[in-house]
Design a protein around this motif. Sequence first.
Motif, PDB file in Angstrom:
ATOM      1  N   ASN A  74      33.122  33.989  48.344  1.00  0.00           N
ATOM      2  CA  ASN A  74      33.802  33.138  47.487  1.00  0.00           C
ATOM      3  C   ASN A  74      32.928  32.021  46.553  1.00  0.00           C
ATOM      4  O   ASN A  74      32.246  31.528  47.400  1.00  0.00           O
ATOM      5  N   GLY A  77      32.212  29.105  43.337  1.00  0.00           N
ATOM      6  CA  GLY A  77      32.862  28.239  42.288  1.00  0.00           C
ATOM      7  C   GLY A  77      31.912  27.159  41.917  1.00  0.00           C
ATOM      8  O   GLY A  77      30.956  26.930  42.634  1.00  0.00           O
ATOM      9  N   ALA A  83      35.262  26.415  38.307  1.00  0.00           N
ATOM     10  CA  ALA A  83      35.726  27.998  38.037  1.00  0.00           C
ATOM     11  C   ALA A  83      35.504  28.572  39.241  1.00  0.00           C
ATOM     12  O   ALA A  83      34.355  28.389  39.937  1.00  0.00           O
ATOM     13  N   SER A  92      35.395  32.415  41.643  1.00  0.00           N
ATOM     14  CA  SER A  92      35.407  33.953  41.666  1.00  0.00           C
ATOM     15  C   SER A  92      35.698  34.103  43.019  1.00  0.00           C
ATOM     16  O   SER A  92      34.699  33.816  44.023  1.00  0.00           O
ATOM     17  N   GLU A  93      36.771  34.898  43.572  1.00  0.00           N
ATOM     18  CA  GLU A  93      37.385  34.947  45.015  1.00  0.00           C
ATOM     19  C   GLU A  93      37.071  36.667  45.136  1.00  0.00           C
ATOM     20  O   GLU A  93      37.441  37.281  44.405  1.00  0.00           O
ATOM     21  N   ASN A  94      36.372  37.097  46.135  1.00  0.00           N
ATOM     22  CA  ASN A  94      35.846  38.527  46.448  1.00  0.00           C
ATOM     23  C   ASN A  94      36.312  38.843  47.634  1.00  0.00           C
ATOM     24  O   ASN A  94      35.338  38.638  48.696  1.00  0.00           O
ATOM     25  N   PRO A 108      38.077  41.541  43.120  1.00  0.00           N
ATOM     26  CA  PRO A 108      37.670  40.652  42.634  1.00  0.00           C
ATOM     27  C   PRO A 108      38.628  39.709  41.879  1.00  0.00           C
ATOM     28  O   PRO A 108      39.377  40.297  41.069  1.00  0.00           O
ATOM     29  N   TYR A 109      38.810  38.598  42.019  1.00  0.00           N
ATOM     30  CA  TYR A 109      39.634  37.528  41.263  1.00  0.00           C
ATOM     31  C   TYR A 109      38.895  36.471  40.787  1.00  0.00           C
ATOM     32  O   TYR A 109      37.902  35.918  41.256  1.00  0.00           O
ATOM     33  N   LEU A 110      39.549  36.146  39.256  1.00  0.00           N
ATOM     34  CA  LEU A 110      38.679  35.061  38.592  1.00  0.00           C
ATOM     35  C   LEU A 110      39.721  33.969  38.556  1.00  0.00           C
ATOM     36  O   LEU A 110      40.931  34.456  38.399  1.00  0.00           O
ATOM     37  N   LEU A 124      44.676  32.480  40.256  1.00  0.00           N
ATOM     38  CA  LEU A 124      43.727  33.539  40.157  1.00  0.00           C
ATOM     39  C   LEU A 124      44.119  34.616  39.638  1.00  0.00           C
ATOM     40  O   LEU A 124      45.417  35.088  39.720  1.00  0.00           O
ATOM     41  N   THR A 144      40.624  40.933  38.492  1.00  0.00           N
ATOM     42  CA  THR A 144      39.892  41.624  37.531  1.00  0.00           C
ATOM     43  C   THR A 144      40.290  43.194  37.183  1.00  0.00           C
ATOM     44  O   THR A 144      39.799  43.729  36.497  1.00  0.00           O
ATOM     45  N   HIS A 185      48.261  38.392  39.193  1.00  0.00           N
ATOM     46  CA  HIS A 185      47.850  36.996  39.028  1.00  0.00           C
ATOM     47  C   HIS A 185      48.706  36.098  39.848  1.00  0.00           C
ATOM     48  O   HIS A 185      49.944  36.496  39.774  1.00  0.00           O
TER      49      HIS A 185
END
Lengths: 120, 594
Positions: free
Chosen positions: B494, B496, B513, B515-517, B526-528, B550, B553, B558
């Motif tokens: 993850n 940010g 901001a 990005s969680e993976n 992947p989540y943004l 989150l 993608t 969400h």
Amino acid sequence: MKKWLVSILLLVGTQAYAAGDAGCSSHGLVMADKEVQYFVEVNQEDLSREMAQGHGEKLATLAQMKGCRNEVAQKAFGTFAQSSYAKILPSANTSATEMVQNLNKEMAAQGDLAQMCHGS
Amino acid sequence: MVLKLVLSFLLAAPVLAWGRSSYLSQVQDQKLWEDPQWIKLGHYRKKWFGAYQSPLQGNFFISPHGDTDPKAELLATVNLLFGQDETSKKSQCRYLARMSWLKKRLDIDPQDIAPCPERDQWKKQLGAQELYIIFASSDLNSAGSSFGHTFLRAHNPQNTKEKELLDYGINYAAITGDDGGALYALKGLFGFYPGAYSMLPYYQKIREYTNMEGRNIWEYRLNFSPAEVEFLIDHLLELDGSYAPYYFADDNCSQQILELLEVAKPQLDLASSFHDFTIPLDTVKVLNQHHLLSGEKMRPSLQSEWRARYTALNAQEKKALKKVLKSTEPSAIADLDKKAQAEVLEASLSYLAIKEYREQKECKEEKYRLSVARAQLGAQTAPLQLEIPPSPLTSHDSQAFYLGYGKNDDFEFYRFKYRRAFHDLLSDDSSLSPFSHLEVLSFDFRYFTEKQNLDLYRFILLKIISTAPVNILDTPVSWKLDIGTEPRLSPFINIGAGLSFDFFRDTRFTVLALSENYELADTAQPYLGGEALFMTKHSGWRAFIGGKYLSSTTDGHHFPEYNAGLSTNISTVEIRGEYRQRDDVPEWMLSVVF
């Protein structure tokens, strides 16, 4: 393996370990007659700031190196360095060597101060 | 009378037996190679089955097997130092500490002892009578610097007051040459760099930390006698020309400094208490636990100085500061009174000095103009009085155990966590980078009572949250990085980035901001999204509250996540409560940390 893993983590995570100082052997003492010159060379930026404000730790160190032993003399040295700022540092590009020369010249011209701080 | 003569003859008898062979048999009789100080002098470390190994390389050992055989090395030393030729005399001056140790342990004919006038002169000029351990603490804006750095200062009592800057710093570092970037990193990891001691004027040494790296310097006097200090200096001289492989993690500056201290005080056992990696801050604490430290002094970094100057300005002065930094014309602040002008100019000069280091660009002309203007104002200001931050000795331990109880949705569980290092958002910030998180190697296990199974819930390889507040002049980036596995061994990364703000004292507000993976080994999801975090640490209490949103993608899913935490200390034990609701699943947890 564990050692490597931990090393990687530390390196990625921290950049905390200072390296460097290459090429300086343990014999490297500063010669007595170069002490002021070398001190000014290393600390010129800080000294310039402290001279502008008229006080500071490095300025006090320099004062002691110039023979101003007691606090009154060191304070007087600070005031002198501040009021002679533009003479000791006539331009933004004054070198450390020039700075030391100017300092010596200006100090010699200050009768009272030269008397308070002698033996340098 | 006759008796006296006989007696004096008997007393003089050993004299006849003096010389190399006598010294060798004295060594044999006493088994001197087992003496703890000899072991420390060779930097020998015990390996399996009692074998010795010294990491030192170069020209240090006399015997070809000297690095593994303390006995062979000692016999070779006596052979070399007490020959009849010039080499022996020279070698006595080369191996000063060994010689000084032998003089204490053996009965030596004074005529067999060579004078070393050059060395004596050098030591006289150095004039070291006292020793200080110097700790460079963390840069306030960088979580990564929390481990610190240590080196020594050899104090000459003639350097009184501010003149102590003229002392010498003794540093142990990797000799890296001009290598940079990846090559530097790789070589450092695997011990390809030689590590060696070096000596620099103290003012030059601390400048690296206080000016370039923005770290405050802490000084502690070590309780060493002048004789012990001299022995240590003698040993440093004999180490000239030798080196040891430098490992960033364990054979680093702090480990070597501990070993060096043990050479002079062989009864100490400091270095061996560190196994996997040696955190400089921990070594200072160990010295304190052994009652080896006295006094404490802090030298503020340029950054601390700047921050104090900036905080002391009122709103009008801050505006003036911005103006004068923009135009770099002193006339821009002519409407302020003289004292305020002086303070604004001093702050602007501190700021420009930092900027020069940070951005590697010179602003000589600007600084000069402002300096001349400041000098023209005359005295005006008194020396800056800085608030002393809490001592590094009071900071919490780097490793910790957590015992906890919690509920995930309706399932109760017990928590067992081990953290090798170091610090998180609910920890006490004493002397560390505030509102930061630096976690290395932690294992978080959970035992669910219903399923009756114990399982690894999360493993953290490395987690960093680094926050630095925005001010009217700068907008530093705050960021986070989180690498590990969850659940069990399923890897995640993850990241940010964003900004932080200090609206009130003792608080920080951060937006990132994200990005969680998760599930990286499987089908990556992947989540943004974004995160807002409000943190406060005040009078013994630490708390945070945060929210994330989150969005996937890949499948459009969400969800929000809410986090909160509260923590305090009861003597040395930390009590913390944590709450998290992720994707509508609530979880709370109470833990004790010790």
